[in-house]
Scaffold this active site. Structure first.
Site, PDB file in Angstrom:
ATOM      1  N   LYS A 212      59.617  -9.550  -9.312  1.00  0.00           N
ATOM      2  CA  LYS A 212      59.364 -10.257  -8.044  1.00  0.00           C
ATOM      3  C   LYS A 212      57.902 -10.699  -7.945  1.00  0.00           C
ATOM      4  O   LYS A 212      57.616 -11.836  -7.635  1.00  0.00           O
ATOM      5  CB  LYS A 212      59.724  -9.354  -6.851  1.00  0.00           C
ATOM      6  CG  LYS A 212      61.188  -8.937  -6.827  1.00  0.00           C
ATOM      7  CD  LYS A 212      61.529  -8.076  -5.607  1.00  0.00           C
ATOM      8  CE  LYS A 212      60.803  -6.744  -5.533  1.00  0.00           C
ATOM      9  NZ  LYS A 212      61.118  -5.790  -6.615  1.00  0.00           N
TER      10      LYS A 212
ATOM     11  N   ARG B 124      63.722  -4.740   3.374  1.00  0.00           N
ATOM     12  CA  ARG B 124      64.142  -3.847   2.305  1.00  0.00           C
ATOM     13  C   ARG B 124      65.295  -2.948   2.745  1.00  0.00           C
ATOM     14  O   ARG B 124      65.763  -2.132   1.975  1.00  0.00           O
ATOM     15  CB  ARG B 124      62.949  -2.977   1.934  1.00  0.00           C
ATOM     16  CG  ARG B 124      62.759  -2.807   0.468  1.00  0.00           C
ATOM     17  CD  ARG B 124      61.489  -1.997   0.291  1.00  0.00           C
ATOM     18  NE  ARG B 124      61.237  -1.717  -1.068  1.00  0.00           N
ATOM     19  CZ  ARG B 124      60.466  -2.446  -1.868  1.00  0.00           C
ATOM     20  NH1 ARG B 124      59.893  -3.538  -1.430  1.00  0.00           N
ATOM     21  NH2 ARG B 124      60.278  -2.086  -3.104  1.00  0.00           N
TER      22      ARG B 124
ATOM     23  N   ARG C 225      54.445  -1.044 -17.629  1.00  0.00           N
ATOM     24  CA  ARG C 225      53.358  -1.275 -16.670  1.00  0.00           C
ATOM     25  C   ARG C 225      52.593   0.015 -16.408  1.00  0.00           C
ATOM     26  O   ARG C 225      51.370  -0.001 -16.244  1.00  0.00           O
ATOM     27  CB  ARG C 225      53.929  -1.833 -15.356  1.00  0.00           C
ATOM     28  CG  ARG C 225      52.842  -2.166 -14.355  1.00  0.00           C
ATOM     29  CD  ARG C 225      53.375  -2.849 -13.122  1.00  0.00           C
ATOM     30  NE  ARG C 225      54.192  -1.944 -12.321  1.00  0.00           N
ATOM     31  CZ  ARG C 225      54.917  -2.321 -11.283  1.00  0.00           C
ATOM     32  NH1 ARG C 225      54.934  -3.589 -10.923  1.00  0.00           N
ATOM     33  NH2 ARG C 225      55.629  -1.451 -10.598  1.00  0.00           N
TER      34      ARG C 225
ATOM     35  N   ARG D 137      50.099   2.582 -12.236  1.00  0.00           N
ATOM     36  CA  ARG D 137      50.480   2.573 -10.814  1.00  0.00           C
ATOM     37  C   ARG D 137      51.150   3.900 -10.480  1.00  0.00           C
ATOM     38  O   ARG D 137      52.007   4.369 -11.221  1.00  0.00           O
ATOM     39  CB  ARG D 137      51.420   1.381 -10.548  1.00  0.00           C
ATOM     40  CG  ARG D 137      51.372   0.915  -9.119  1.00  0.00           C
ATOM     41  CD  ARG D 137      52.142  -0.369  -8.945  1.00  0.00           C
ATOM     42  NE  ARG D 137      53.367  -0.170  -8.177  1.00  0.00           N
ATOM     43  CZ  ARG D 137      54.175  -1.139  -7.799  1.00  0.00           C
ATOM     44  NH1 ARG D 137      53.899  -2.390  -8.140  1.00  0.00           N
ATOM     45  NH2 ARG D 137      55.251  -0.877  -7.101  1.00  0.00           N
TER      46      ARG D 137
ATOM     47  N   ARG E 260      63.287   4.990  -7.039  1.00  0.00           N
ATOM     48  CA  ARG E 260      63.145   3.655  -6.417  1.00  0.00           C
ATOM     49  C   ARG E 260      64.373   2.796  -6.716  1.00  0.00           C
ATOM     50  O   ARG E 260      64.839   2.042  -5.862  1.00  0.00           O
ATOM     51  CB  ARG E 260      61.873   2.965  -6.931  1.00  0.00           C
ATOM     52  CG  ARG E 260      60.599   3.538  -6.314  1.00  0.00           C
ATOM     53  CD  ARG E 260      59.377   3.266  -7.163  1.00  0.00           C
ATOM     54  NE  ARG E 260      59.120   1.857  -7.372  1.00  0.00           N
ATOM     55  CZ  ARG E 260      58.424   1.381  -8.413  1.00  0.00           C
ATOM     56  NH1 ARG E 260      57.946   2.190  -9.340  1.00  0.00           N
ATOM     57  NH2 ARG E 260      58.215   0.096  -8.521  1.00  0.00           N
TER      58      ARG E 260
HETATM   59  P1  AP5 Z   1      56.740  -7.124 -11.370  1.00  0.00           P
HETATM   60  O1  AP5 Z   1      56.651  -8.606 -11.309  1.00  0.00           O
HETATM   61  O2  AP5 Z   1      55.638  -6.307 -10.821  1.00  0.00           O
HETATM   62  O3  AP5 Z   1      58.138  -6.653 -10.754  1.00  0.00           O
HETATM   63  P2  AP5 Z   1      58.484  -6.345  -9.248  1.00  0.00           P
HETATM   64  O4  AP5 Z   1      59.931  -6.688  -9.075  1.00  0.00           O
HETATM   65  O5  AP5 Z   1      57.505  -6.960  -8.327  1.00  0.00           O
HETATM   66  O6  AP5 Z   1      58.323  -4.769  -9.325  1.00  0.00           O
HETATM   67  P3  AP5 Z   1      57.631  -3.749  -8.359  1.00  0.00           P
HETATM   68  O7  AP5 Z   1      57.676  -2.437  -9.066  1.00  0.00           O
HETATM   69  O8  AP5 Z   1      56.305  -4.221  -7.880  1.00  0.00           O
HETATM   70  O9  AP5 Z   1      58.661  -3.807  -7.183  1.00  0.00           O
HETATM   71  P4  AP5 Z   1      58.963  -2.765  -6.121  1.00  0.00           P
HETATM   72  O10 AP5 Z   1      59.973  -3.467  -5.271  1.00  0.00           O
HETATM   73  O11 AP5 Z   1      59.354  -1.438  -6.621  1.00  0.00           O
HETATM   74  O12 AP5 Z   1      57.534  -2.526  -5.481  1.00  0.00           O
HETATM   75  P5  AP5 Z   1      56.796  -3.096  -4.207  1.00  0.00           P
HETATM   76  O13 AP5 Z   1      55.422  -3.365  -4.607  1.00  0.00           O
HETATM   77  O14 AP5 Z   1      57.571  -4.156  -3.517  1.00  0.00           O
HETATM   78  O15 AP5 Z   1      57.032  -6.740 -12.895  1.00  0.00           O
HETATM   79  C1  AP5 Z   1      57.104  -5.387 -13.293  1.00  0.00           C
HETATM   80  C2  AP5 Z   1      56.609  -5.281 -14.748  1.00  0.00           C
HETATM   81  O16 AP5 Z   1      57.485  -6.039 -15.601  1.00  0.00           O
HETATM   82  C3  AP5 Z   1      55.214  -5.895 -14.959  1.00  0.00           C
HETATM   83  O17 AP5 Z   1      54.542  -5.136 -15.920  1.00  0.00           O
HETATM   84  C4  AP5 Z   1      55.506  -7.312 -15.480  1.00  0.00           C
HETATM   85  O18 AP5 Z   1      54.481  -7.795 -16.299  1.00  0.00           O
HETATM   86  C5  AP5 Z   1      56.786  -7.084 -16.273  1.00  0.00           C
HETATM   87  N1  AP5 Z   1      57.686  -8.250 -16.273  1.00  0.00           N
HETATM   88  C6  AP5 Z   1      57.954  -9.081 -15.237  1.00  0.00           C
HETATM   89  N2  AP5 Z   1      58.852 -10.020 -15.603  1.00  0.00           N
HETATM   90  C7  AP5 Z   1      59.164  -9.760 -16.909  1.00  0.00           C
HETATM   91  C8  AP5 Z   1      60.051 -10.366 -17.854  1.00  0.00           C
HETATM   92  N3  AP5 Z   1      60.795 -11.435 -17.522  1.00  0.00           N
HETATM   93  N4  AP5 Z   1      60.133  -9.834 -19.082  1.00  0.00           N
HETATM   94  C9  AP5 Z   1      59.393  -8.741 -19.431  1.00  0.00           C
HETATM   95  N5  AP5 Z   1      58.519  -8.120 -18.584  1.00  0.00           N
HETATM   96  C10 AP5 Z   1      58.415  -8.621 -17.334  1.00  0.00           C
HETATM   97  O19 AP5 Z   1      56.856  -1.804  -3.246  1.00  0.00           O
HETATM   98  C11 AP5 Z   1      56.205  -0.623  -3.607  1.00  0.00           C
HETATM   99  C12 AP5 Z   1      56.491   0.447  -2.571  1.00  0.00           C
HETATM  100  O20 AP5 Z   1      55.939   0.043  -1.298  1.00  0.00           O
HETATM  101  C13 AP5 Z   1      57.963   0.726  -2.282  1.00  0.00           C
HETATM  102  O21 AP5 Z   1      58.540   1.628  -3.217  1.00  0.00           O
HETATM  103  C14 AP5 Z   1      57.875   1.328  -0.867  1.00  0.00           C
HETATM  104  O22 AP5 Z   1      57.427   2.649  -0.925  1.00  0.00           O
HETATM  105  C15 AP5 Z   1      56.779   0.474  -0.236  1.00  0.00           C
HETATM  106  N6  AP5 Z   1      57.330  -0.712   0.424  1.00  0.00           N
HETATM  107  C16 AP5 Z   1      57.202  -2.010   0.030  1.00  0.00           C
HETATM  108  N7  AP5 Z   1      57.837  -2.831   0.861  1.00  0.00           N
HETATM  109  C17 AP5 Z   1      58.397  -2.029   1.819  1.00  0.00           C
HETATM  110  C18 AP5 Z   1      59.203  -2.289   2.951  1.00  0.00           C
HETATM  111  N8  AP5 Z   1      59.607  -3.521   3.257  1.00  0.00           N
HETATM  112  N9  AP5 Z   1      59.591  -1.237   3.710  1.00  0.00           N
HETATM  113  C19 AP5 Z   1      59.193   0.022   3.421  1.00  0.00           C
HETATM  114  N10 AP5 Z   1      58.454   0.342   2.347  1.00  0.00           N
HETATM  115  C20 AP5 Z   1      58.059  -0.672   1.544  1.00  0.00           C
END
Ligand code: AP5
Length: 198
Positions: free
Chosen positions: A15, A90, A129, A135, A146
């Site tokens: 994402k 979410r 990552r 992280r 997660r």
């Molecule tokens: P990346 O692009 O970072 O993937 P992502 O889907 O953004 O993954 P995240 O781990 O950031 O998502 P998440 O939903 O768990 O975390 P968020 O920050 O929203 O890519 C991941 C890795 O893969 C990178 O190394 C990248 O280079 C690699 N990659 C990407 N595309 C690729 C491809 N095509 N091929 C190979 N490699 C690839 O949330 C974090 C925390 O915040 C949550 O767990 C929760 O505690 C809190 N939080 C966030 N939003 C809320 C909410 N709305 N309500 C309550 N708590 C919340």
């Protein structure tokens, strides 16, 4: 044209990575609740400490905190011409909270991009990552939690947005460039068809 788009998908689906490309194309800023929480945690402020106590365990930050934060963010100048929301809503309650936040501003969503990738692939990406960035929530145990939480809590909102005719499903497997091209072409087709209907 102003676009208000959500990006939804499991942890590690790409994402954040795809948000960068999509924002350039749509000419809108990304609003990532995860990134905002991490910025506050890095600053060590009260919101950051509170958020970190949940994010580090892979739990959701309480809705009232998250909804209030998004409400304030939607008042900022840069999002008045559209935005890409990454990681919010979410859960189902946040869907209705977002409805209110948009409704009171006379706004509506244009599309929900669902980026799909299988569990083994996303675990591999996130462990990669972890090795690069360290992280806090990228340990194998927290990653698995997660993913579970995504299936239990986040996936149900796809049904709501599907009923509203907003979901664009995109296969998130393959190289970053391949996925970016897919997201762009499938969203473009969807928005064109929607524009033609209205
Ligand atoms: P990346 O692009 O970072 O993937 P992502 O889907 O953004 O993954 P995240 O781990 O950031 O998502 P998440 O939903 O768990 O975390 P968020 O920050 O929203 O890519 C991941 C890795 O893969 C990178 O190394 C990248 O280079 C690699 N990659 C990407 N595309 C690729 C491809 N095509 N091929 C190979 N490699 C690839 O949330 C974090 C925390 O915040 C949550 O767990 C929760 O505690 C809190 N939080 C966030 N939003 C809320 C909410 N709305 N309500 C309550 N708590 C919340």
């Amino acid at each position: 044209m102003e676009q208000r788009v959500l990006l939804v998908g499991p942890p590690g689906a790409g994402k954040g990575t795809q948000a960068t490309f999509l924002c350039q194309w749509l000419e809108v800023p990304a609003v990532s609740t995860g990134a905002i929480f991490r910025a506050h945690a890095a600053a060590g402020d009260e919101l950051g400490k509170l958020a970190d106590s949940y994010t580090s365990r892979g739990e959701l930050v309480p809705d009232e905190v998250t909804n209030r934060m998004v409400d304030a963010r939607l008042d900022e100048a840069d999002v008045q011409g559209g935005f890409l929301l990454d990681g919010y809503p979410r859960n189902v309650d946040q869907v209705y909270a977002l409805d209110e936040l948009l409704g009171k501003r006379g706004l509506a969503l244009d599309a929900v991009v669902l980026l799909e990738a299988d569990d083994d692939e996303v675990v591999g990406r996130l462990l990669g990552r972890a090795a690069e960035q360290g992280r806090k929530d990228d340990t194998e145990e927290v990653i698995r939690h997660r993913i579970e939480l995504y299936h239990e809590t986040t996936q149900p909102l796809i049904d709501i947005y599907t009923e509203r005719g907003l979901v664009v499903r995109v296969n998130g497997m393959g190289s970053v460039e391949e996925v970016a091209e897919r997201v762009r072409s499938e969203l473009a087709t969807f928005l064109e068809a929607k524009g033609a209907q209205s």
